[in-house]
Design an enzyme around this catalytic site. Structure first.
Site, short mmCIF file in Angstrom:
data_model
loop_
_atom_site.label_atom_id
_atom_site.label_comp_id
_atom_site.label_asym_id
_atom_site.label_seq_id
_atom_site.Cartn_x
_atom_site.Cartn_y
_atom_site.Cartn_z
N LYS A 118 44.38 38.91 30.35
CA LYS A 118 45.64 38.61 29.63
C LYS A 118 45.44 37.46 28.64
CE LYS A 118 47.79 37.65 33.47
NZ LYS A 118 46.69 37.85 34.45
N ARG A 164 45.66 34.66 45.15
CA ARG A 164 46.37 34.99 43.92
C ARG A 164 46.44 36.51 43.73
NH1 ARG A 164 42.49 32.10 40.32
NH2 ARG A 164 43.67 32.85 38.54
#
Ligand code: AP5
Length: 222
Positions: A13, A163
């Site tokens: 990203k 995560r």
């Protein structure tokens, strides 16, 4: 251009947002960077968010929504990287945009399996001089970047797994939210970086704002 980049940690990203921002002139808003800047400033808020960031947990919604609102409002062309991360954040973004009489062009989901992203995160390095993202073998820093190159505290193996678990539990449902609005475009993030960038620029979701006007969500600024 008003797009959201979704995807697991390490899908690319930040890498793609930096490329799109430099190619299109849109503003790159990374909530992870906003969190790290707040921590580096030593502010009271920085002390609070550090606890969450360092443990690989999400920062509470009200804090992150406040940060995004203040950065989004003055701008009309942006790439949101790292937000929304759960359905309540997606709903808050919809409210923010509808109040501004605005909307999204597309939500891009960068798809990559855990095995790929774990290897990417383990080799990721950031340049303190330029802010650029590199990888020790996939994408080494050029000689023109003087560094120094650092490894993020949350890129340690135990934090990476936490995560990713959070991504699958909290963030994957955001894809259904945007699929229902006909804004979602899924892109294979295991392709080379140039191919991923080209696929994002060519994306044309059925319900996006630009889908009603132009042929794709982005173009290279002249
Ligand atoms: P954040 O900084 O957003 O981290 P993240 O989501 O964990 O995402 P990453 O930055 O790890 O991955 P990326 O997809 O950007 O990958 P990259 O491009 O670097 O968030 C950090 C923390 O802030 C969170 O844990 C949380 O505490 C807090 N936070 C942030 N937003 C929040 C929110 N909305 N709500 C609550 N809390 C929030 O690429 C990775 C590596 O792969 C690089 O080395 C790169 O060179 C390489 N690479 C990239 N693309 C390719 C490719 N196509 N081929 C080969 N290698 C590639």
């Amino acid at each position: 251009m008003r797009i959201v980049l979704l995807g697991p940690q390490g899908a690319g990203k930040g890498t793609q947002a930096q490329r799109l921002a430099s190619q299109t002139g849109a503003l790159h808003i990374s909530t992870g960077e906003l969190v790290r800047e707040e921590i580096a400033s030593g502010s009271r808020l920085g002390v609070i968010v550090k606890e969450y960031n360092d443990q690989g947990y999400l920062v509470p919604d009200e804090i992150i929504i406040g940060m995004v609102t203040s950065h989004l409002e003055p701008h009309s062309h942006w790439i949101l990287d790292g937000f929304p991360r759960n359905v309540p954040q997606a709903e808050a973004l919809s409210v923010m945009l509808s109040r501004a009489g605005s909307g999204l062009d597309a939500v891009i989901a960068l798809e990559a399996p855990d095995s790929v992203v774990i290897e990417r995160l383990a080799g990721r390095r950031h340049s303190l001089a330029t802010g650029k993202i590199y990888h020790v073998s996939n994408n080494p820093a050029p000689a023109s970047d003087p560094g120094p190159f650092i490894q993020r505290d949350d890129d340690l193996p135990a934090m990476i797994q936490r995560r990713l678990d959070l991504y699958h539990r909290e963030t994957e449902p955001v894809k259904s939210y945007y699929a229902a609005a006909h804004l979602l475009v899924e892109i294979d993030a295991c392709q080379p970086m140039d191919a991923v960038t080209a696929a994002i620029l060519a994306a044309r979701p059925a319900g996006g704002l630009t889908a009603r006007g132009t042929a794709s969500i982005g173009h290279v600024a002249r």
